[in-house]
Design an enzyme around this catalytic site. Structure first.
Site, PDB file in Angstrom:
ATOM      1  N   ARG A 176       0.809  -1.233   0.000  1.00 11.70           N
ATOM      2  CA  ARG A 176       0.000   0.000   0.000  1.00 11.70           C
ATOM      3  C   ARG A 176       0.841   1.282   0.000  1.00 11.70           C
ATOM      4  O   ARG A 176       0.425   2.315   0.518  1.00 11.70           O
ATOM      5  CB  ARG A 176      -0.971   0.031   1.185  1.00 11.70           C
ATOM      6  CG  ARG A 176      -1.984  -1.081   1.182  1.00 11.70           C
ATOM      7  CD  ARG A 176      -2.954  -1.007   0.000  1.00 11.70           C
ATOM      8  NE  ARG A 176      -3.779  -2.187  -0.029  1.00 11.70           N
ATOM      9  CZ  ARG A 176      -3.469  -3.303  -0.728  1.00 11.70           C
ATOM     10  NH1 ARG A 176      -2.383  -3.348  -1.487  1.00 11.70           N
ATOM     11  NH2 ARG A 176      -4.235  -4.359  -0.689  1.00 11.70           N
ATOM     12  N   SER A 226     -10.715   0.976   3.434  1.00  5.95           N
ATOM     13  CA  SER A 226     -10.097   0.567   4.699  1.00  5.95           C
ATOM     14  C   SER A 226      -9.368   1.751   5.323  1.00  5.95           C
ATOM     15  O   SER A 226      -8.577   2.418   4.660  1.00  5.95           O
ATOM     16  CB  SER A 226      -9.088  -0.554   4.452  1.00  5.95           C
ATOM     17  OG  SER A 226      -9.782  -1.702   4.026  1.00  5.95           O
ATOM     18  N   GLU A 296      -4.109   3.832   6.803  1.00  5.06           N
ATOM     19  CA  GLU A 296      -3.925   3.703   5.350  1.00  5.06           C
ATOM     20  C   GLU A 296      -4.389   5.009   4.689  1.00  5.06           C
ATOM     21  O   GLU A 296      -3.815   5.448   3.706  1.00  5.06           O
ATOM     22  CB  GLU A 296      -4.749   2.520   4.827  1.00  5.06           C
ATOM     23  CG  GLU A 296      -4.496   2.220   3.371  1.00  5.06           C
ATOM     24  CD  GLU A 296      -5.067   0.870   2.960  1.00  5.06           C
ATOM     25  OE1 GLU A 296      -4.767  -0.147   3.621  1.00  5.06           O
ATOM     26  OE2 GLU A 296      -5.827   0.845   1.980  1.00  5.06           O
TER      27      GLU A 296
HETATM   28  C1  LIG Z   1     -15.461   2.085  -1.313  1.00  2.00           C
HETATM   29  C2  LIG Z   1     -13.956   2.085  -1.337  1.00  2.00           C
HETATM   30  C3  LIG Z   1     -13.276   0.908  -1.570  1.00  2.00           C
HETATM   31  C4  LIG Z   1     -11.873   0.885  -1.601  1.00  2.00           C
HETATM   32  N1  LIG Z   1     -11.240  -0.287  -1.841  1.00  2.00           N
HETATM   33  C5  LIG Z   1      -9.894  -0.310  -1.894  1.00  2.00           C
HETATM   34  C6  LIG Z   1      -9.195  -1.528  -2.154  1.00  2.00           C
HETATM   35  O1  LIG Z   1      -9.786  -2.571  -2.375  1.00  2.00           O
HETATM   36  N2  LIG Z   1      -7.850  -1.489  -2.189  1.00  2.00           N
HETATM   37  C7  LIG Z   1      -7.134  -0.339  -1.970  1.00  2.00           C
HETATM   38  O2  LIG Z   1      -5.894  -0.374  -2.022  1.00  2.00           O
HETATM   39  N3  LIG Z   1      -7.770   0.833  -1.723  1.00  2.00           N
HETATM   40  C8  LIG Z   1      -9.116   0.866  -1.675  1.00  2.00           C
HETATM   41  N4  LIG Z   1      -9.759   2.054  -1.417  1.00  2.00           N
HETATM   42  C9  LIG Z   1      -8.971   3.258  -1.112  1.00  2.00           C
HETATM   43  C10 LIG Z   1      -8.588   4.116  -2.333  1.00  2.00           C
HETATM   44  O3  LIG Z   1      -9.485   3.907  -3.418  1.00  2.00           O
HETATM   45  C11 LIG Z   1      -7.162   3.839  -2.785  1.00  2.00           C
HETATM   46  O4  LIG Z   1      -6.222   4.120  -1.770  1.00  2.00           O
HETATM   47  C12 LIG Z   1      -6.765   4.644  -4.017  1.00  2.00           C
HETATM   48  O5  LIG Z   1      -5.480   4.260  -4.417  1.00  2.00           O
HETATM   49  C13 LIG Z   1      -6.798   6.142  -3.834  1.00  2.00           C
HETATM   50  O6  LIG Z   1      -6.809   6.739  -5.110  1.00  2.00           O
HETATM   51  P1  LIG Z   1      -7.352   8.213  -5.339  1.00  2.00           P
HETATM   52  O7  LIG Z   1      -7.186   8.545  -6.771  1.00  2.00           O
HETATM   53  O8  LIG Z   1      -8.684   8.372  -4.779  1.00  2.00           O
HETATM   54  O9  LIG Z   1      -6.266   9.018  -4.515  1.00  2.00           O
HETATM   55  P2  LIG Z   1      -6.474  10.185  -3.439  1.00  2.00           P
HETATM   56  O10 LIG Z   1      -7.254   9.692  -2.275  1.00  2.00           O
HETATM   57  O11 LIG Z   1      -6.967  11.401  -4.109  1.00  2.00           O
HETATM   58  O12 LIG Z   1      -4.966  10.388  -2.994  1.00  2.00           O
HETATM   59  C14 LIG Z   1      -4.282   9.342  -2.327  1.00  2.00           C
HETATM   60  C15 LIG Z   1      -2.783   9.628  -2.355  1.00  2.00           C
HETATM   61  O13 LIG Z   1      -2.304   9.538  -3.687  1.00  2.00           O
HETATM   62  C16 LIG Z   1      -1.575  10.703  -4.051  1.00  2.00           C
HETATM   63  N5  LIG Z   1      -1.812  10.960  -5.486  1.00  2.00           N
HETATM   64  C17 LIG Z   1      -3.000  11.010  -6.129  1.00  2.00           C
HETATM   65  N6  LIG Z   1      -2.806  11.246  -7.443  1.00  2.00           N
HETATM   66  C18 LIG Z   1      -1.468  11.380  -7.625  1.00  2.00           C
HETATM   67  C19 LIG Z   1      -0.637  11.659  -8.755  1.00  2.00           C
HETATM   68  N7  LIG Z   1      -1.136  11.843  -9.988  1.00  2.00           N
HETATM   69  N8  LIG Z   1       0.708  11.725  -8.572  1.00  2.00           N
HETATM   70  C20 LIG Z   1       1.246  11.526  -7.340  1.00  2.00           C
HETATM   71  N9  LIG Z   1       0.519  11.273  -6.235  1.00  2.00           N
HETATM   72  C21 LIG Z   1      -0.830  11.194  -6.383  1.00  2.00           C
HETATM   73  C22 LIG Z   1      -2.147  11.801  -3.172  1.00  2.00           C
HETATM   74  O14 LIG Z   1      -1.222  12.849  -2.992  1.00  2.00           O
HETATM   75  C23 LIG Z   1      -2.430  11.033  -1.869  1.00  2.00           C
HETATM   76  O15 LIG Z   1      -1.279  10.945  -1.075  1.00  2.00           O
HETATM   77  C24 LIG Z   1     -11.149   2.095  -1.390  1.00  2.00           C
HETATM   78  C25 LIG Z   1     -11.852   3.291  -1.171  1.00  2.00           C
HETATM   79  C26 LIG Z   1     -13.239   3.299  -1.146  1.00  2.00           C
HETATM   80  C27 LIG Z   1     -13.963   4.590  -0.925  1.00  2.00           C
END
Ligand SMILES: Cc1cc2nc3c(=O)[nH]c(=O)nc-3n(C[C@H](O)[C@H](O)[C@H](O)COP(=O)(O)OP(=O)(O)OC[C@H]3O[C@@H](n4cnc5c(N)ncnc54)[C@H](O)[C@@H]3O)c2cc1C
Length: 302
Positions: A176, A226, A296
């Site tokens: 992660r 999570s 996380e």
């Molecule tokens: C219903 C639900 C289910 C989920 N299931 C899972 C799962 O099964 N597995 C899992 O791992 N996660 C899960 N997640 C959590 C989440 O979707 C992940 O952590 C995902 O990777 C976050 O992506 P995001 O685009 O929303 O990033 P954000 O929440 O917007 O940002 C997360 C991090 O990524 C960085 N970031 C974003 N874009 C960039 C970029 N272009 N360049 C550099 N850094 C960047 C940000 O600075 C921040 O530190 C879930 C969330 C929800 C709401």
């Protein structure tokens, strides 16, 4: 510089959208958080470069986000500029067995595109509501696989405005996590190296994975997935449930009855409520199991 001046300057410089005092509730899956001083929604890699350079020149803090599905934004919001890389920068290209996606592409859409193109490997990600940039940066994973299994390389913007290409081994993937935040990089595109497969079988696997989620996760409420990472060899959800935290509630923030590692927003939860619940969960798990849970989700803002 006043906020209106920043909005005007950036508005002229980038092709994408620039908004001031934008509530982060509209941009996070938890639906909590105060306003971002300035939000930029870039529509190209050049917009991202301009925005980053502007922040550096003006000495403004820059917060990069994707889909906001792993962020807890505090109630007073985020000072400086929030660069939200999502819908405006989301092109996906399939060439042979390699898919190249811009950082703002929606991961579930990418999984479906892969399935339609007869490419297997992305089925694990079909229910992760992330942008490609966020998913790669967090090494998002599910069903025993993660981004590290499919990403072959990325293009990213450095702090001094150059574009670098990193092979998978240089992205620094671990559970992660990736080395992206420490390297100060903004992901622009990612390459996914997949394998040929039967579209019907891949789509059936996608369906099964989505069904598993519907059964085990409280998808009917705003959450950030999570809240805690699994400690080595253990399940955070099991520890939280057995420490007696299921159903604990502060304000409108509730430890889900369906999955103890999810905190749901029943409607009007504040970041403060969620943070208080996080502290209580950590304390109870520490008391009962002597395990220090690590977040996380990323906490940002003031
Ligand atoms: C219903 C639900 C289910 C989920 N299931 C899972 C799962 O099964 N597995 C899992 O791992 N996660 C899960 N997640 C959590 C989440 O979707 C992940 O952590 C995902 O990777 C976050 O992506 P995001 O685009 O929303 O990033 P954000 O929440 O917007 O940002 C997360 C991090 O990524 C960085 N970031 C974003 N874009 C960039 C970029 N272009 N360049 C550099 N850094 C960047 C940000 O600075 C921040 O530190 C879930 C969330 C929800 C709401």
């Amino acid at each position: 510089m006043e906020l209106w001046e920043i909005e005007q300057c950036l508005g002229k410089a980038v092709k994408g959208e620039v908004i001031s005092r934008e509530s982060m509730k509209n941009h996070t899956s938890w639906r909590v958080g105060g306003p971002a001083d300035i939000m930029v929604l870039p529509s190209s890699a050049e917009d991202i470069r301009i925005c980053r350079q502007f922040a550096t020149e003006q000495g403004l803090p820059l917060t990069v986000m994707g889909n906001g599905s792993n962020m807890l934004v505090k109630d007073k919001g985020i000072r400086g500029i929030v660069l939200k890389i999502s819908r405006g920068f989301n092109q996906v290209e399939v060439k042979g067995t390699v898919i190249t996606a811009e950082a703002g592409a929606f991961v579930p859409t990418l999984s479906v595109r892969a399935a339609r193109a007869g490419l297997t490997g992305m089925e694990f990600a079909v229910g992760i509501p992330a942008s490609v940039g966020g998913a790669v940066s967090m090494n998002a994973g599910a069903h025993g696989k993660s981004m590290a299994d499919v990403v072959s390389g990325i293009a990213a913007l450095t702090g001094d405005g150059n574009t670098v290409f990193l092979g998978k081994e240089d992205v620094g993937f671990s559970y992660r996590k990736s080395g992206i935040p420490d390297k100060g990089l903004v992901i622009l595109t990612a390459d996914f190296d997949l394998k040929p497969g039967e579209p019907e079988e891949i789509m059936a696997a996608n369906k099964i994975n989505l069904e598993k989620r519907r059964r085990s996760q409280p998808l009917e409420f705003p959450t950030a997935g999570s809240v805690f990472a699994n400690p080595p060899g253990q399940w955070a959800g099991w520890l939280i449930e057995n420490a007696g935290c299921k159903g604990m509630r502060i304000g409108d923030a509730l430890v889900s009855d369906k999955h103890a590692n999810f905190i749901v927003n029943l409607g009007m939860a504040k970041a403060e409520d969620i943070l208080e619940l996080i502290t209580r969960i950590k304390n109870l798990v520490m008391q009962k199991y002597h395990v220090e849970l690590e977040l996380e989700v990323r906490v940002v803002g003031e």
